[in-house]
Design a protein around this motif. Structure first.
Motif, PDB file in Angstrom:
ATOM      1  N   ILE A  43       3.274  -2.721  -4.107  1.00  0.00           N
ATOM      2  CA  ILE A  43       3.260  -3.658  -5.235  1.00  0.00           C
ATOM      3  C   ILE A  43       3.523  -5.071  -4.720  1.00  0.00           C
ATOM      4  N   LEU A  44       2.589  -5.979  -4.985  1.00  0.00           N
ATOM      5  CA  LEU A  44       2.750  -7.374  -4.596  1.00  0.00           C
ATOM      6  C   LEU A  44       3.500  -8.128  -5.693  1.00  0.00           C
ATOM      7  N   PRO A  45       4.173  -9.244  -5.348  1.00  0.00           N
ATOM      8  CA  PRO A  45       4.902 -10.005  -6.371  1.00  0.00           C
ATOM      9  C   PRO A  45       4.036 -10.403  -7.568  1.00  0.00           C
ATOM     10  N   ALA A  46       2.786 -10.781  -7.305  1.00  0.00           N
ATOM     11  CA  ALA A  46       1.893 -11.160  -8.409  1.00  0.00           C
ATOM     12  C   ALA A  46       1.652  -9.993  -9.354  1.00  0.00           C
ATOM     13  N   GLU A  47       1.602  -8.796  -8.810  1.00  0.00           N
ATOM     14  CA  GLU A  47       1.384  -7.602  -9.635  1.00  0.00           C
ATOM     15  C   GLU A  47       2.648  -7.255 -10.428  1.00  0.00           C
ATOM     16  N   GLN A  48       3.791  -7.505  -9.840  1.00  0.00           N
ATOM     17  CA  GLN A  48       5.058  -7.289 -10.542  1.00  0.00           C
ATOM     18  C   GLN A  48       5.141  -8.229 -11.741  1.00  0.00           C
ATOM     19  N   THR A  49       4.680  -9.466 -11.544  1.00  0.00           N
ATOM     20  CA  THR A  49       4.703 -10.461 -12.612  1.00  0.00           C
ATOM     21  C   THR A  49       3.684 -10.158 -13.699  1.00  0.00           C
ATOM     22  N   PHE A  50       2.511  -9.685 -13.286  1.00  0.00           N
ATOM     23  CA  PHE A  50       1.395  -9.464 -14.216  1.00  0.00           C
ATOM     24  C   PHE A  50       0.811  -8.083 -13.948  1.00  0.00           C
ATOM     25  N   PRO A  51       1.456  -7.033 -14.491  1.00  0.00           N
ATOM     26  CA  PRO A  51       1.109  -5.655 -14.113  1.00  0.00           C
ATOM     27  C   PRO A  51      -0.330  -5.244 -14.396  1.00  0.00           C
ATOM     28  N   MET A  52      -1.010  -5.952 -15.310  1.00  0.00           N
ATOM     29  CA  MET A  52      -2.395  -5.593 -15.588  1.00  0.00           C
ATOM     30  C   MET A  52      -3.221  -5.533 -14.308  1.00  0.00           C
ATOM     31  N   ILE A  53      -2.943  -6.430 -13.370  1.00  0.00           N
ATOM     32  CA  ILE A  53      -3.783  -6.539 -12.173  1.00  0.00           C
ATOM     33  C   ILE A  53      -3.675  -5.301 -11.286  1.00  0.00           C
ATOM     34  N   ILE A  54      -2.548  -4.604 -11.365  1.00  0.00           N
ATOM     35  CA  ILE A  54      -2.384  -3.454 -10.464  1.00  0.00           C
ATOM     36  C   ILE A  54      -3.229  -2.262 -10.904  1.00  0.00           C
ATOM     37  N   HIS A  55      -3.907  -2.384 -12.038  1.00  0.00           N
ATOM     38  CA  HIS A  55      -4.726  -1.254 -12.507  1.00  0.00           C
ATOM     39  C   HIS A  55      -5.804  -0.902 -11.495  1.00  0.00           C
ATOM     40  N   GLN A  56      -6.282  -1.900 -10.715  1.00  0.00           N
ATOM     41  CA  GLN A  56      -7.333  -1.579  -9.738  1.00  0.00           C
ATOM     42  C   GLN A  56      -6.814  -0.613  -8.662  1.00  0.00           C
ATOM     43  N   LYS A  57      -5.565  -0.791  -8.270  1.00  0.00           N
ATOM     44  CA  LYS A  57      -4.968   0.106  -7.279  1.00  0.00           C
ATOM     45  C   LYS A  57      -4.666   1.481  -7.879  1.00  0.00           C
ATOM     46  N   LEU A  58      -4.217   1.504  -9.126  1.00  0.00           N
ATOM     47  CA  LEU A  58      -3.935   2.782  -9.789  1.00  0.00           C
ATOM     48  C   LEU A  58      -5.225   3.578  -9.986  1.00  0.00           C
ATOM     49  N   SER A  59      -6.319   2.873 -10.244  1.00  0.00           N
ATOM     50  CA  SER A  59      -7.598   3.565 -10.402  1.00  0.00           C
ATOM     51  C   SER A  59      -8.023   4.263  -9.117  1.00  0.00           C
ATOM     52  N   VAL A  60      -7.654   3.694  -7.972  1.00  0.00           N
ATOM     53  CA  VAL A  60      -7.952   4.338  -6.684  1.00  0.00           C
ATOM     54  C   VAL A  60      -7.233   5.682  -6.591  1.00  0.00           C
ATOM     55  N   VAL A  61      -5.955   5.693  -6.938  1.00  0.00           N
ATOM     56  CA  VAL A  61      -5.170   6.931  -6.880  1.00  0.00           C
ATOM     57  C   VAL A  61      -5.780   7.989  -7.792  1.00  0.00           C
ATOM     58  N   MET A  62      -6.146   7.575  -8.991  1.00  0.00           N
ATOM     59  CA  MET A  62      -6.688   8.519  -9.957  1.00  0.00           C
ATOM     60  C   MET A  62      -8.082   9.003  -9.559  1.00  0.00           C
ATOM     61  N   ALA A  63      -8.888   8.113  -9.003  1.00  0.00           N
ATOM     62  CA  ALA A  63     -10.231   8.507  -8.553  1.00  0.00           C
ATOM     63  C   ALA A  63     -10.129   9.577  -7.475  1.00  0.00           C
ATOM     64  N   ARG A  64      -9.161   9.409  -6.596  1.00  0.00           N
ATOM     65  CA  ARG A  64      -8.980  10.372  -5.501  1.00  0.00           C
ATOM     66  C   ARG A  64      -8.356  11.677  -6.010  1.00  0.00           C
ATOM     67  N   ALA A  65      -7.277  11.557  -6.766  1.00  0.00           N
ATOM     68  CA  ALA A  65      -6.501  12.746  -7.140  1.00  0.00           C
ATOM     69  C   ALA A  65      -7.131  13.551  -8.269  1.00  0.00           C
ATOM     70  N   LEU A  66      -7.745  12.880  -9.233  1.00  0.00           N
ATOM     71  CA  LEU A  66      -8.271  13.583 -10.402  1.00  0.00           C
ATOM     72  C   LEU A  66      -9.770  13.852 -10.326  1.00  0.00           C
ATOM     73  N   PHE A  67     -10.492  12.930  -9.677  1.00  0.00           N
ATOM     74  CA  PHE A  67     -11.953  13.038  -9.677  1.00  0.00           C
ATOM     75  C   PHE A  67     -12.517  13.402  -8.308  1.00  0.00           C
ATOM     76  N   GLY A  68     -11.629  13.616  -7.347  1.00  0.00           N
ATOM     77  CA  GLY A  68     -12.040  14.129  -6.049  1.00  0.00           C
ATOM     78  C   GLY A  68     -12.798  13.170  -5.165  1.00  0.00           C
ATOM     79  N   VAL A  69     -12.694  11.866  -5.411  1.00  0.00           N
ATOM     80  CA  VAL A  69     -13.412  10.891  -4.594  1.00  0.00           C
ATOM     81  C   VAL A  69     -12.649  10.686  -3.285  1.00  0.00           C
ATOM     82  N   GLN A  70     -13.309  10.946  -2.180  1.00  0.00           N
ATOM     83  CA  GLN A  70     -12.684  10.786  -0.869  1.00  0.00           C
ATOM     84  C   GLN A  70     -13.346   9.685  -0.042  1.00  0.00           C
ATOM     85  N   ASP A  71     -14.491   9.222  -0.477  1.00  0.00           N
ATOM     86  CA  ASP A  71     -15.239   8.210   0.261  1.00  0.00           C
ATOM     87  C   ASP A  71     -14.483   6.877   0.217  1.00  0.00           C
TER      88      ASP A  71
END
Length: 205
Positions: free
Chosen positions: A87-115
Protein backbone atom coordinates in the motif's frame (compact mmCIF):
# COMPACT_ATOMS: atom_id res chain seq x y z
CA UNK A 1 -11.31 -9.80 6.74
CA UNK A 2 -12.77 -10.23 3.25
CA UNK A 3 -12.80 -13.91 2.32
CA UNK A 4 -11.92 -14.36 -1.33
CA UNK A 5 -13.76 -17.67 -1.65
CA UNK A 6 -16.86 -16.20 -0.04
CA UNK A 7 -17.00 -13.57 -2.79
CA UNK A 8 -17.92 -16.20 -5.36
CA UNK A 9 -20.35 -18.08 -3.12
CA UNK A 10 -23.43 -19.03 -5.11
CA UNK A 11 -21.65 -18.76 -8.45
CA UNK A 12 -20.22 -21.55 -10.57
CA UNK A 13 -17.39 -20.22 -12.72
CA UNK A 14 -17.13 -21.72 -16.19
CA UNK A 15 -13.70 -20.54 -17.33
CA UNK A 16 -15.26 -18.14 -19.84
CA UNK A 17 -13.94 -14.86 -18.45
CA UNK A 18 -16.51 -12.67 -20.17
CA UNK A 19 -19.44 -14.75 -18.91
CA UNK A 20 -17.91 -15.27 -15.46
CA UNK A 21 -17.06 -11.59 -14.90
CA UNK A 22 -20.56 -10.57 -15.95
CA UNK A 23 -22.21 -13.16 -13.72
CA UNK A 24 -19.97 -12.25 -10.78
CA UNK A 25 -20.71 -8.52 -11.04
CA UNK A 26 -24.43 -9.13 -11.46
CA UNK A 27 -24.42 -11.48 -8.46
CA UNK A 28 -23.00 -8.62 -6.39
CA UNK A 29 -25.48 -6.13 -7.88
CA UNK A 30 -23.08 -4.15 -10.06
CA UNK A 31 -24.84 -4.18 -13.45
CA UNK A 32 -23.36 -0.82 -14.48
CA UNK A 33 -19.84 -2.09 -13.83
CA UNK A 34 -20.67 -5.24 -15.79
CA UNK A 35 -21.63 -3.05 -18.75
CA UNK A 36 -18.50 -0.91 -18.31
CA UNK A 37 -16.04 -3.80 -18.24
CA UNK A 38 -17.71 -5.22 -21.34
CA UNK A 39 -17.22 -1.90 -23.11
CA UNK A 40 -13.58 -1.77 -22.02
CA UNK A 41 -12.98 -5.37 -23.11
CA UNK A 42 -14.38 -4.66 -26.57
CA UNK A 43 -12.36 -1.44 -26.91
CA UNK A 44 -9.21 -3.16 -25.67
CA UNK A 45 -9.72 -5.95 -28.19
CA UNK A 46 -9.99 -3.44 -31.03
CA UNK A 47 -6.88 -1.60 -29.88
CA UNK A 48 -4.95 -4.86 -29.51
CA UNK A 49 -5.81 -5.75 -33.10
CA UNK A 50 -4.73 -2.30 -34.22
CA UNK A 51 -1.41 -2.25 -32.37
CA UNK A 52 -0.34 -5.87 -32.60
CA UNK A 53 -1.07 -7.11 -29.07
CA UNK A 54 -2.86 -10.30 -28.11
CA UNK A 55 -6.58 -9.68 -28.52
CA UNK A 56 -7.71 -12.32 -26.01
CA UNK A 57 -5.28 -11.03 -23.38
CA UNK A 58 -6.53 -7.48 -23.89
CA UNK A 59 -10.14 -8.56 -23.61
CA UNK A 60 -9.46 -10.65 -20.49
CA UNK A 61 -7.81 -7.69 -18.78
CA UNK A 62 -10.73 -5.50 -19.82
CA UNK A 63 -13.30 -7.85 -18.34
CA UNK A 64 -11.47 -8.14 -15.02
CA UNK A 65 -9.93 -4.70 -14.51
CA UNK A 66 -12.70 -3.44 -12.19
CA UNK A 67 -13.69 -6.77 -10.68
CA UNK A 68 -12.77 -5.50 -7.20
CA UNK A 69 -15.61 -2.96 -7.32
CA UNK A 70 -17.46 -5.49 -5.12
CA UNK A 71 -15.20 -4.49 -2.23
CA UNK A 72 -16.57 -1.31 -0.59
CA UNK A 73 -14.22 1.64 -0.69
CA UNK A 74 -13.93 1.79 3.09
CA UNK A 75 -12.79 -1.87 3.19
CA UNK A 76 -10.16 -1.70 0.45
CA UNK A 77 -7.17 -0.89 2.64
CA UNK A 78 -8.09 -3.72 5.01
CA UNK A 79 -8.46 -6.06 2.04
CA UNK A 80 -5.07 -4.99 0.70
CA UNK A 81 -3.49 -5.64 4.09
CA UNK A 82 -5.18 -9.05 4.39
CA UNK A 83 -4.10 -10.03 0.89
CA UNK A 84 -0.54 -8.73 1.42
CA UNK A 85 -0.83 -6.08 -1.27
CA UNK A 86 1.73 -3.27 -0.86
CA UNK A 87 0.00 0.00 0.00
CA UNK A 88 1.45 3.34 -1.09
CA UNK A 89 0.74 6.55 0.89
CA UNK A 90 -1.39 7.90 -1.97
CA UNK A 91 -3.52 4.76 -1.83
CA UNK A 92 -3.89 5.07 1.93
CA UNK A 93 -5.14 8.62 1.41
CA UNK A 94 -7.44 7.76 -1.50
CA UNK A 95 -8.33 4.05 -1.28
CA UNK A 96 -10.30 4.03 -4.53
CA UNK A 97 -7.02 3.90 -6.45
CA UNK A 98 -5.93 0.63 -4.86
CA UNK A 99 -8.80 -1.18 -6.61
CA UNK A 100 -6.48 -1.86 -9.56
CA UNK A 101 -4.17 -3.89 -7.31
CA UNK A 102 -7.07 -5.69 -5.62
CA UNK A 103 -8.43 -6.64 -9.04
CA UNK A 104 -5.12 -8.40 -9.74
CA UNK A 105 -5.51 -10.56 -6.63
CA UNK A 106 -9.09 -11.42 -7.52
CA UNK A 107 -8.29 -12.13 -11.18
CA UNK A 108 -5.64 -14.61 -10.08
CA UNK A 109 -7.41 -16.20 -7.11
CA UNK A 110 -11.01 -16.32 -8.33
CA UNK A 111 -10.76 -16.35 -12.11
CA UNK A 112 -7.58 -18.37 -12.50
CA UNK A 113 -5.60 -15.79 -14.47
CA UNK A 114 -1.90 -16.60 -14.24
CA UNK A 115 -0.58 -14.68 -17.24
CA UNK A 116 1.61 -11.90 -15.85
CA UNK A 117 1.01 -9.68 -18.89
CA UNK A 118 -2.74 -9.71 -18.27
CA UNK A 119 -2.29 -9.18 -14.53
CA UNK A 120 0.07 -6.27 -15.17
CA UNK A 121 -2.48 -4.56 -17.42
CA UNK A 122 -5.21 -5.03 -14.82
CA UNK A 123 -2.91 -3.74 -12.09
CA UNK A 124 -2.12 -0.39 -13.71
CA UNK A 125 -5.26 0.35 -15.71
CA UNK A 126 -6.08 3.46 -13.67
CA UNK A 127 -2.64 5.01 -13.33
CA UNK A 128 -0.40 3.29 -15.87
CA UNK A 129 3.23 3.03 -14.68
CA UNK A 130 6.86 3.41 -15.70
CA UNK A 131 8.06 1.09 -18.50
CA UNK A 132 4.50 0.05 -19.28
CA UNK A 133 3.97 -2.66 -21.90
CA UNK A 134 1.88 -2.20 -25.02
CA UNK A 135 -0.85 -4.28 -23.37
CA UNK A 136 -0.71 -2.09 -20.26
CA UNK A 137 -1.20 1.01 -22.42
CA UNK A 138 -4.00 -0.58 -24.43
CA UNK A 139 -6.09 -1.42 -21.36
CA UNK A 140 -5.31 1.99 -19.81
CA UNK A 141 -6.46 3.80 -22.95
CA UNK A 142 -9.48 1.54 -23.45
CA UNK A 143 -10.62 2.33 -19.89
CA UNK A 144 -10.35 6.06 -20.58
CA UNK A 145 -12.26 5.86 -23.86
CA UNK A 146 -15.02 3.65 -22.43
CA UNK A 147 -15.22 5.58 -19.20
CA UNK A 148 -17.91 4.88 -16.65
CA UNK A 149 -19.18 8.42 -16.01
CA UNK A 150 -22.06 10.31 -17.68
CA UNK A 151 -21.33 12.30 -20.82
CA UNK A 152 -18.19 12.47 -22.93
CA UNK A 153 -14.80 12.74 -21.21
CA UNK A 154 -13.07 16.10 -21.79
CA UNK A 155 -10.01 14.45 -23.32
CA UNK A 156 -12.00 12.13 -25.63
CA UNK A 157 -11.40 13.84 -28.97
CA UNK A 158 -7.70 14.28 -28.24
CA UNK A 159 -7.19 10.66 -27.25
CA UNK A 160 -9.05 9.39 -30.34
CA UNK A 161 -6.97 11.64 -32.60
CA UNK A 162 -3.75 10.55 -30.88
CA UNK A 163 -4.51 6.91 -31.70
CA UNK A 164 -3.69 7.75 -35.32
CA UNK A 165 -0.11 8.37 -34.18
CA UNK A 166 0.47 5.55 -31.68
CA UNK A 167 -0.81 3.93 -28.52
CA UNK A 168 1.92 5.86 -26.68
CA UNK A 169 0.54 9.17 -27.93
CA UNK A 170 -2.97 8.17 -26.83
CA UNK A 171 -1.75 7.10 -23.38
CA UNK A 172 0.12 10.38 -23.08
CA UNK A 173 -3.06 12.38 -23.67
CA UNK A 174 -4.60 11.07 -20.46
CA UNK A 175 -1.34 11.00 -18.51
CA UNK A 176 -0.82 14.67 -19.39
CA UNK A 177 -4.47 15.45 -18.54
CA UNK A 178 -3.95 14.07 -15.03
CA UNK A 179 -0.62 15.83 -14.66
CA UNK A 180 -2.12 19.19 -15.61
CA UNK A 181 -4.95 18.63 -13.10
CA UNK A 182 -2.65 17.46 -10.33
CA UNK A 183 -3.32 20.45 -8.07
CA UNK A 184 -7.05 19.70 -8.20
CA UNK A 185 -6.73 16.00 -7.40
CA UNK A 186 -6.87 14.57 -3.89
CA UNK A 187 -3.69 12.71 -4.76
CA UNK A 188 -1.55 12.13 -7.81
CA UNK A 189 -0.58 8.49 -7.66
CA UNK A 190 3.21 8.12 -8.05
CA UNK A 191 2.72 5.57 -10.82
CA UNK A 192 0.70 8.16 -12.76
CA UNK A 193 3.54 10.67 -12.37
CA UNK A 194 6.05 8.02 -13.44
CA UNK A 195 3.94 7.21 -16.51
CA UNK A 196 3.64 10.86 -17.47
CA UNK A 197 7.37 11.48 -17.13
CA UNK A 198 8.22 8.26 -18.98
CA UNK A 199 5.94 9.07 -21.91
CA UNK A 200 7.07 12.70 -21.95
CA UNK A 201 10.71 11.67 -22.29
CA UNK A 202 9.85 9.22 -25.05
CA UNK A 203 7.54 11.46 -27.06
CA UNK A 204 8.66 15.02 -26.32
CA UNK A 205 12.27 14.59 -25.30
Amino acid sequence: MIDLTQLKSGLTLTGDIAADATAFLQLHDFPKTAAHVGDVAREAGKLALRYGADVQDAQAAGWLHDISVVIPNHERIAAAQAWEVPILPAEQTFPMIIHQKLSVVMARALFGVQDEAILSAIGCHTTLKRDASVLDKIVYVADKIAWDQPGTPPYYEDIIAALDQSIDHAAFVYARYLWEMRDQLRVLHPWAQDAYEDLYRHLVG
